[in-house]
Design a protein around this motif. Sequence first.
Motif, PDB file in Angstrom:
ATOM      1  N   ASN A  99       0.827  -1.205   0.000  1.00 56.29           N
ATOM      2  CA  ASN A  99       0.000   0.000   0.000  1.00 56.29           C
ATOM      3  C   ASN A  99       0.862   1.257   0.000  1.00 56.29           C
ATOM      4  O   ASN A  99       0.459   2.294  -0.524  1.00 56.29           O
ATOM      5  N   HIS A 100       2.072   1.156   0.553  1.00 55.02           N
ATOM      6  CA  HIS A 100       2.932   2.313   0.687  1.00 55.02           C
ATOM      7  C   HIS A 100       4.391   1.861   0.834  1.00 55.02           C
ATOM      8  O   HIS A 100       4.656   0.680   1.068  1.00 55.02           O
ATOM      9  N   THR A 101       5.304   2.798   0.699  1.00 56.04           N
ATOM     10  CA  THR A 101       6.711   2.550   1.011  1.00 56.04           C
ATOM     11  C   THR A 101       7.168   3.594   2.028  1.00 56.04           C
ATOM     12  O   THR A 101       6.480   4.593   2.273  1.00 56.04           O
ATOM     13  N   SER A 102       8.344   3.373   2.561  1.00 48.71           N
ATOM     14  CA  SER A 102       8.982   4.423   3.347  1.00 48.71           C
ATOM     15  C   SER A 102       9.339   5.586   2.424  1.00 48.71           C
ATOM     16  O   SER A 102       9.613   5.399   1.233  1.00 48.71           O
ATOM     17  N   VAL A 103       9.359   6.785   2.981  1.00 48.00           N
ATOM     18  CA  VAL A 103       9.816   7.935   2.186  1.00 48.00           C
ATOM     19  C   VAL A 103      11.331   7.879   1.977  1.00 48.00           C
ATOM     20  O   VAL A 103      11.887   8.697   1.239  1.00 48.00           O
ATOM     21  N   GLU A 104      11.988   6.899   2.574  1.00 42.57           N
ATOM     22  CA  GLU A 104      13.411   6.683   2.331  1.00 42.57           C
ATOM     23  C   GLU A 104      13.658   5.642   1.236  1.00 42.57           C
ATOM     24  O   GLU A 104      14.802   5.322   0.916  1.00 42.57           O
ATOM     25  N   HIS A 105      12.589   5.097   0.665  1.00 46.14           N
ATOM     26  CA  HIS A 105      12.752   4.151  -0.439  1.00 46.14           C
ATOM     27  C   HIS A 105      13.333   4.888  -1.653  1.00 46.14           C
ATOM     28  O   HIS A 105      12.942   6.024  -1.939  1.00 46.14           O
ATOM     29  N   PRO A 106      14.250   4.261  -2.386  1.00 51.23           N
ATOM     30  CA  PRO A 106      14.849   4.927  -3.558  1.00 51.23           C
ATOM     31  C   PRO A 106      13.826   5.417  -4.570  1.00 51.23           C
ATOM     32  O   PRO A 106      14.035   6.455  -5.214  1.00 51.23           O
ATOM     33  N   TRP A 107      12.718   4.688  -4.750  1.00 46.08           N
ATOM     34  CA  TRP A 107      11.692   5.156  -5.672  1.00 46.08           C
ATOM     35  C   TRP A 107      11.178   6.529  -5.243  1.00 46.08           C
ATOM     36  O   TRP A 107      11.060   7.438  -6.067  1.00 46.08           O
ATOM     37  N   PHE A 108      10.884   6.680  -3.952  1.00 44.44           N
ATOM     38  CA  PHE A 108      10.309   7.943  -3.491  1.00 44.44           C
ATOM     39  C   PHE A 108      11.353   9.054  -3.488  1.00 44.44           C
ATOM     40  O   PHE A 108      11.056  10.199  -3.859  1.00 44.44           O
ATOM     41  N   LEU A 109      12.566   8.739  -3.089  1.00 45.02           N
ATOM     42  CA  LEU A 109      13.623   9.753  -3.072  1.00 45.02           C
ATOM     43  C   LEU A 109      13.826  10.345  -4.464  1.00 45.02           C
ATOM     44  O   LEU A 109      14.032  11.557  -4.615  1.00 45.02           O
ATOM     45  N   ASP A 110      13.750   9.481  -5.467  1.00 41.66           N
ATOM     46  CA  ASP A 110      13.889   9.955  -6.850  1.00 41.66           C
ATOM     47  C   ASP A 110      12.643  10.721  -7.272  1.00 41.66           C
ATOM     48  O   ASP A 110      12.725  11.785  -7.899  1.00 41.66           O
ATOM     49  N   ALA A 111      11.462  10.216  -6.901  1.00 41.19           N
ATOM     50  CA  ALA A 111      10.201  10.834  -7.318  1.00 41.19           C
ATOM     51  C   ALA A 111      10.016  12.230  -6.750  1.00 41.19           C
ATOM     52  O   ALA A 111       9.453  13.110  -7.417  1.00 41.19           O
ATOM     53  N   GLN A 112      10.484  12.456  -5.532  1.00 41.02           N
ATOM     54  CA  GLN A 112      10.259  13.763  -4.917  1.00 41.02           C
ATOM     55  C   GLN A 112      11.249  14.813  -5.420  1.00 41.02           C
ATOM     56  O   GLN A 112      11.043  16.006  -5.196  1.00 41.02           O
ATOM     57  N   ASN A 113      12.296  14.371  -6.112  1.00 41.57           N
ATOM     58  CA  ASN A 113      13.312  15.305  -6.608  1.00 41.57           C
ATOM     59  C   ASN A 113      12.928  15.989  -7.899  1.00 41.57           C
ATOM     60  O   ASN A 113      13.417  17.072  -8.204  1.00 41.57           O
ATOM     61  N   SER A 114      12.058  15.342  -8.684  1.00 38.62           N
ATOM     62  CA  SER A 114      11.739  15.912  -9.997  1.00 38.62           C
ATOM     63  C   SER A 114      10.389  15.408 -10.472  1.00 38.62           C
ATOM     64  O   SER A 114      10.056  14.229 -10.310  1.00 38.62           O
ATOM     65  N   ARG A 115       9.642  16.299 -11.094  1.00 35.03           N
ATOM     66  CA  ARG A 115       8.374  15.892 -11.695  1.00 35.03           C
ATOM     67  C   ARG A 115       8.593  14.980 -12.896  1.00 35.03           C
ATOM     68  O   ARG A 115       7.666  14.315 -13.358  1.00 35.03           O
ATOM     69  N   ASP A 116       9.814  14.984 -13.414  1.00 36.68           N
ATOM     70  CA  ASP A 116      10.137  14.145 -14.569  1.00 36.68           C
ATOM     71  C   ASP A 116      10.744  12.808 -14.171  1.00 36.68           C
ATOM     72  O   ASP A 116      11.157  12.029 -15.040  1.00 36.68           O
TER      73      ASP A 116
END
Length: 540
Positions: A99-116
């Motif tokens: 349902n969710h990941t940690s905000v420290e997951h690499p997917w999220f770390l990358d996603a929050q850095n850029s809309r692209d």
Amino acid sequence: MWYRNAIFYSLDVKVFYDSNGDGIGDLQGVIQKLNYINSIGYGCIWLLPFYPSPKLDNGYDVKDYFNVDPLLGSLDDFSQLIDEASKRGIRIIIDLVINHTSVEHPWFLDAQNSRDSKYRHFYIWDDDPKSDETSIRTRDVREIWEYSEKTNSYYLHEYFKHQADLNLANPEVVSEVIKIMEFWLELGVSGFRIDAAHAVTNPVDVEHIDFGNLHTLFEKMNDLLKEKYPDAILLGEADVPPDELPAYFLSSDGRPRLHMLFNFISNKHTFLAFARNSGITLTKMLGLYHGIEKASYWLNFGRHHDELNLELLSESERKEVLSTFAPDENMRVFSHGIRRRLPPMLNNEIKRMKLFYAVIFGLPGAPLVYYGEEIGMGDDLDLEERNSVRTPMQWSDETNAGFSTCSYEKLYRPVISEGEFSYRKVNVLDQQNHPDSFLSFFCHLIKIRKQNSIISKGNLDVMQPDSEKVAAWSFKYKETLLMAVYNLSSDKIKTSFTTDIIPFRMIPILEDEQYGDEVDLSEFNLNPYGFRWVQIFTKN
């Protein structure tokens, strides 16, 4: 279908047994205790999350789905655990937190850095979220959108802000879920416990995302198992009203989804019945899900690692249970739950505790035991929120309950060291040496349950005793019946049954104490908080 007659055992690696003295349990510790687990009679271990995690939510904030937290061991340790468990006939299922990941997951770390970012749409973002909801899952005052400064936008989190919700409408996310499953299945797990399945299928409505029917995700997962791993199972955590349950088992056109669900209906109503000392409450509970049992299989439980969630009871019913079992505010959590283990809730009354587990083990489905239940462990209400029921396993009266050789200050979580549930009074070693101990009762209960597969394959029939304090039902398979009868009151009761059973021979197989070899359905005796399982062979 091995799971239909298995006894499940839930344990948290972090607090089960510390093999290297660093204060935290580990996979090698579980391996060292497999002989104990096997000796009790458990056939399947459900491991709570052991993935790398910041552990802000007991490991349910995952930052790497393909590894083991280095504090707990390694992938080699995990493979060894699978091998050693298999040698003893024990299966392993693991938590799948999608349902969710940690905000420290690499997917999220990358996603929050850029809309692209290629992972941007792995999560649910909004520039101006219209929803003013608070967290519908934890029921406390907490907004479900968190601002992310780097892209001037908000991400969704139905639970905590350190757990960003995955976008399961995105086929790429689903593909990653399948990869995660295949990875652990190749290592030998026998299935997955789908965390928060009710949240997976009922996401918050977001204008720009068409979630469709997310129940179909379980069909894809089931397809994988059927094709490559036909012996593996999907166990779902879906705490929803009864009319919503069938969709978790089958699609409208009969496609299989989940193999098992936690039986939250029986869980809540069993506590309601015990609060009322009412047998009729138990038998009415069976009617709430009896109609869908042909397409389903249930995992019945008393307590586990979370709170006792009373949310789907009526307001008056919740008040009954809370006032009886959690009269003080610090015994409650999230306004709708109780953060206590069973023995303190029942004032450590052994007769009622035995009755409770006789009920759980006698329900249609398979039983689940949370670590420590077999010895009657208590809780620590000084710990925060649900951690009160997550204290280390109490192995002996030695330092730190025999859990770890570290100094007390280094323990991952403190052991219970005071009061009637102190490890000096409640521990495995003491109870192993006493035939009248709670552990001995538990071993006997498990043995009897495993010998009577009729509970898992027989047809259920609710019986009608002449006392509302008594609950009774039977399972029929071919020419054999098993009748389970329970007295939820403190009164000694003589009851009778309105039934068309024509007994040829009746044998008592489980009783709170011996009632004699003769069984008479017209004068059926029960002690206060007594219970009796009777095997009946019929003439016809």
